[in-house]
Design a protein around this motif. Structure first.
Motif, PDB file in Angstrom:
ATOM      1  N   ASP A 252      -0.044   1.377  -8.781  1.00  0.00           N
ATOM      2  CA  ASP A 252      -1.388   1.899  -8.558  1.00  0.00           C
ATOM      3  C   ASP A 252      -2.339   0.789  -8.105  1.00  0.00           C
ATOM      4  N   ARG A 253      -2.297  -0.354  -8.772  1.00  0.00           N
ATOM      5  CA  ARG A 253      -3.179  -1.475  -8.422  1.00  0.00           C
ATOM      6  C   ARG A 253      -2.885  -1.997  -7.026  1.00  0.00           C
TER       7      ARG A 253
ATOM      8  N   SER B  13      -5.959  -5.944   0.852  1.00  0.00           N
ATOM      9  CA  SER B  13      -4.784  -6.780   1.083  1.00  0.00           C
ATOM     10  C   SER B  13      -5.152  -8.223   1.400  1.00  0.00           C
TER      11      SER B  13
ATOM     12  N   LYS C 213       0.808  -1.225   0.000  1.00  0.00           N
ATOM     13  CA  LYS C 213       0.000   0.000   0.000  1.00  0.00           C
ATOM     14  C   LYS C 213       0.843   1.278   0.000  1.00  0.00           C
TER      15      LYS C 213
ATOM     16  N   SER D  70      -1.486  -0.463  -4.483  1.00  0.00           N
ATOM     17  CA  SER D  70      -1.787   0.501  -3.424  1.00  0.00           C
ATOM     18  C   SER D  70      -3.286   0.597  -3.134  1.00  0.00           C
ATOM     19  N   LYS D  71      -4.113   0.112  -4.068  1.00  0.00           N
ATOM     20  CA  LYS D  71      -5.574   0.192  -3.898  1.00  0.00           C
ATOM     21  C   LYS D  71      -6.223  -1.140  -3.548  1.00  0.00           C
ATOM     22  N   GLU D  72      -5.476  -2.225  -3.597  1.00  0.00           N
ATOM     23  CA  GLU D  72      -6.090  -3.527  -3.402  1.00  0.00           C
ATOM     24  C   GLU D  72      -6.485  -3.771  -1.947  1.00  0.00           C
TER      25      GLU D  72
END
Length: 118
Positions: free
Chosen positions: A50-51, A57, A20, A53-55
């Motif tokens: 980008d992907r 976890s 993240k 940091s937004k997932e």
């Protein structure tokens, strides 16, 4: 050749706090990085960061690491992962990463995940 440092970096990438944090990811993923995901989609460094940091976890367990020196300062790491999904089920993947020693540190230049059975 010992692969402890590269295995530690690979495990670090599985840590949700690192995934993240775009600054941490830029330290580990080289500017030339690209990935072929388990979906078959291809991602460049910016898109991967980008992907990640937004997932949401996931809980990822990595095992069976094997390292191979491909050339001076270039290493391939192969391993398996088991991921607990949001629905409580698990998925498994075979993973391959290529690491290059750049500017005094190891950085990942390539990663591929392939879905497999548990």
């Amino acid at each position: 050749m010992e692969f402890h440092e590269i295995i530690a970096l690979e495990k670090k990438l599985l840590d949700s706090s690192v995934r993240k944090n775009p600054a941490d990811l830029r330290e580990i993923l080289s500017s030339e990085f690209f990935e072929i995901g388990t979906s078959g989609n291809v991602y460049d460094r910016a898109t991967a960061i980008d992907r990640l940091s937004k997932e949401v976890s996931p809980s990822i367990e990595a095992m069976e690491f094997k390292g191979f020196e491909l050339a001076p300062n270039i290493v391939q790491l192969r391993f398996k992962t088991r991921t607990k999904k949001e629905d409580g089920n698990f998925s498994a993947s075979l993973r391959s990463s290529i690491w290059k020693f750049i500017d005094g540190r190891w950085q990942m230049i390539f990663h591929q995940g392939t879905t497999t059975s548990l």
